[in-house]
Design an enzyme around this catalytic site. Structure first.
Site, mmCIF file in Angstrom:
data_model
loop_
_atom_site.group_PDB
_atom_site.id
_atom_site.type_symbol
_atom_site.label_atom_id
_atom_site.label_comp_id
_atom_site.label_asym_id
_atom_site.label_seq_id
_atom_site.Cartn_x
_atom_site.Cartn_y
_atom_site.Cartn_z
ATOM 1 C CG ASP A 17 47.093 49.947 32.208
ATOM 2 O OD1 ASP A 17 47.372 49.131 31.308
ATOM 3 O OD2 ASP A 17 46.194 50.798 32.098
ATOM 4 C CD GLU A 18 43.446 50.956 35.534
ATOM 5 O OE1 GLU A 18 43.009 51.798 36.302
ATOM 6 O OE2 GLU A 18 43.134 50.911 34.334
ATOM 7 C CB SER A 19 46.490 43.027 34.818
ATOM 8 O OG SER A 19 46.998 43.634 33.662
ATOM 9 C CG HIS A 20 42.346 45.560 38.845
ATOM 10 N ND1 HIS A 20 43.584 45.813 39.413
ATOM 11 C CD2 HIS A 20 41.833 46.776 38.508
ATOM 12 C CE1 HIS A 20 43.785 47.124 39.426
ATOM 13 N NE2 HIS A 20 42.753 47.721 38.877
#
Ligand code: NGO
Length: 536
Positions: free
Chosen positions: A331-334
């Site tokens: 998740d959320e590997s920005h």
């Protein structure tokens, strides 16, 4: 037709006329959560007495264990012994009888039937799990005082009739985040006890994040000893040794709960990055992190050592995990470019598979469309064949786009819509704990939705199950856990277990309201929503 009033009912009515508690005699009036598939009543009552024993059919250590589990639940409040013994054929009057039959296809692997007559309380199931879930129902058929820890007055009646019950979804989960705040082995055991009471069979265990790494990995010891040494807001954090972890796995197994460990990657990895400089692309370890921002960290997806690290961690976690799944986060590997993220996830899936486990990832891991193909940089654009992604399970939490990509890949989905199932969301604007980035989630909102109609394009056959995650950025104690989890989790458990037809908030809230005394007896510090007619 003649109507025969059962003898016991007559005696009960006469004998107990002066007592403060009349026996219940209508099984259909019981306030069961999750609601069973069918209940029929026969207008009388069975009584637990000091001579009631628990009989298991045939020789089976597993059934004996289940029998003992039931005895242990009933002993403290009744003060009765409930000896557990083997039998061949139904025991004599006044007893509890647990039987595996294996011939009732409708009940499946987790269903059960409870037949209650004045003489006998029989639970039948195809598999031990079914008996265990049946026992959870029996607890709720007894007066709330059954859950007290000291001897209560009784009497201990159960209405007669038949309950047939089996789950809608095979995957009924809650997630506990022990990375943002660390929770003790005993807290986790209580969490397992609480979720299994409502027939949830999966604990998704979020073991690593930016703020902490919570499981001993023998091949990379600093992860736990350094990466686990703090938590949100500072403080000492903590981690589970592999021995403690095994104890939790066993405790969960004994309650027919599968633990799914999550090691989040490539983002949410600051604790790992701080523990080993070589996991960072620049070779420098960042400081430990105790804030609550997300999306800033990434493993170095283009270096060999990262995959060696993942292989070691996955090997050790797979060895600790009897269940079929490993969760890889995602998740959320920005802080990871998409063209690095997609091949990274594909590689990690292969690693997990090579250790014999099935992959679960948050919805982002369903992304496979990348318009890049630079094999010299390790970037492959040939993943559109979907085969790698299809075998993985995707966990929907916020983006319908990614969830639909998962459906398109042919993956099964776990439904955890943040707006409905995130137990860290505040109930309303006055709630002191929790976050509200997704929504305020009142008790009715957590209950009043259907997995099969929530997102257009996600159908029953795409759904493996339902999960309620508890993220713990703002939650530091067991009391706080209970306040955020209860009573919302009961509604989510019902969504996962009970048939969709006939479910509705107006009816549910009355059943829920009747659980007040039971929750109090269990010393659960729950949120007393004004939307629920609590009966205290
Ligand atoms: C998001 C995020 C988590 C946060 C949580 C807070 C997912 C899948 N990733 O959900 O790191 O803790 O929200 O509600």
């Amino acid at each position: 037709m003649t109507y025969r009033i059962p003898l016991l009912s007559l005696l009960l009515v006469i004998g107990l006329a002066g007592c403060k508690q009349n026996p219940p005699t209508d099984l259909t009036k019981e306030n069961l959560i999750p609601k069973p598939v069918s209940v029929t009543a026969t207008a009388s009552a069975f009584e637990l007495t000091k001579s009631t024993g628990i009989y298991i059919e045939g020789e089976s250590a597993e059934l004996e264990f289940i029998g003992q589990y039931l005895a242990d639940r009933l002993k403290p409040s009744t003060g009765f012994d409930f000896p557990v013994s083997q039998t061949k054929g139904a025991p004599k009057s006044g007893n509890i009888y647990l039987v595996l039959s294996g011939t009732d296809a409708e009940l499946g692997d987790e269903g059960y039937e409870i037949d209650i007559t004045e003489d006998l309380l029989t639970v039948t199931a195809n598999k031990p799990a079914g008996l265990f879930w049946g026992i959870q129902t029996i607890r709720q058929l007894l007066p709330a005082a059954i859950e007290q820890n000291a001897v209560q007055e009784g009497p201990w009646f159960i209405s007669t009739g038949t309950i047939r019950d089996y789950p809608t979804y095979p995957f009924r989960a809650s997630m506990l985040d022990v990375a943002r705040h660390f929770f003790s082995v005993d807290d986790v055991k209580r969490y397992i006890d609480l979720i299994s009471m409502y027939k949830m069979n999966v604990l998704h265990f979020s073991l690593s994040n930016d703020q902490g790494w919570r499981i001993e990995i023998k091949s990379w010891p600093n992860l736990a000893t350094y990466g686990g040494s703090t938590q949100v807001g500072g403080g000492k954090g903590g981690y589970y040794t592999q021995e403690q972890y095994k104890e939790l796995v066993k405790y969960a197994q004994d309650r027919y709960v599968t633990i799914i460990p999550e090691i989040d990657m490539p983002g949410h990895t600051n604790a790992a990055l701080a523990s080993y400089p070589e996991l960072n692309c620049n070779g420098k370890a960042p400081e430990l992190y105790t804030g609550i921002k997300v999306g800033f960290s990434s493993l170095c997806t283009t270096s060999e050592i990262t995959y060696k690290f993942i292989d070691d961690v996955v090997r050790e976690m797979a060895a600790l995990t009897p269940g079929p799944y490993l969760h890889i986060g995602g998740d959320e590997s920005h802080a990871t470019k998409l063209e690095h993220y997609i091949p990274f996830v594909a590689k990690v899936r292969d690693i997990v598979k090579s250790h014999g486990k099935q992959v679960i990832g948050w919805e982002e891991t369903a992304q496979i469309n990348m318009n890049e193909n630079r094999p010299e940089e390790g970037i492959r654009g040939d993943l559109q064949d979907k085969s790698s992604a299809a075998s993985a399970i995707a966990q929907y939490w916020s983006s319908t786009k990614h969830a639909l990509e998962a459906v398109d890949n042919g993956s099964k989905l776990v439904m955890s819509p943040a707006k409905r199932t995130y137990l860290d969301m505040q109930y309303d604007s006055t709630t002191k704990l929790g976050l509200h980035w997704a929504a305020y989630v009142e008790v009715d909102s957590a209950y009043d939705w259907n997995p099969t109609t929530l997102v257009k394009g996600i159908k029953r056959e795409n759904i493996l199950g339902v999960e309620a995650p508890l993220w713990t950025e703002t939650i530091a104690t067991m009391d706080e856990i209970e306040y955020m989890v209860f009573p919302r989790i009961m509604g989510i458990a019902e969504i996962a277990w009970s048939p969709e037809e006939g479910r509705g908030w107006e009816e549910y809230k009355v059943r829920l309201g009747n659980h007040a005394r039971r929750l109090e007896a269990l010393k659960i510090d729950y949120y007393k929503s004004k939307k629920v007619p609590w009966v205290e």
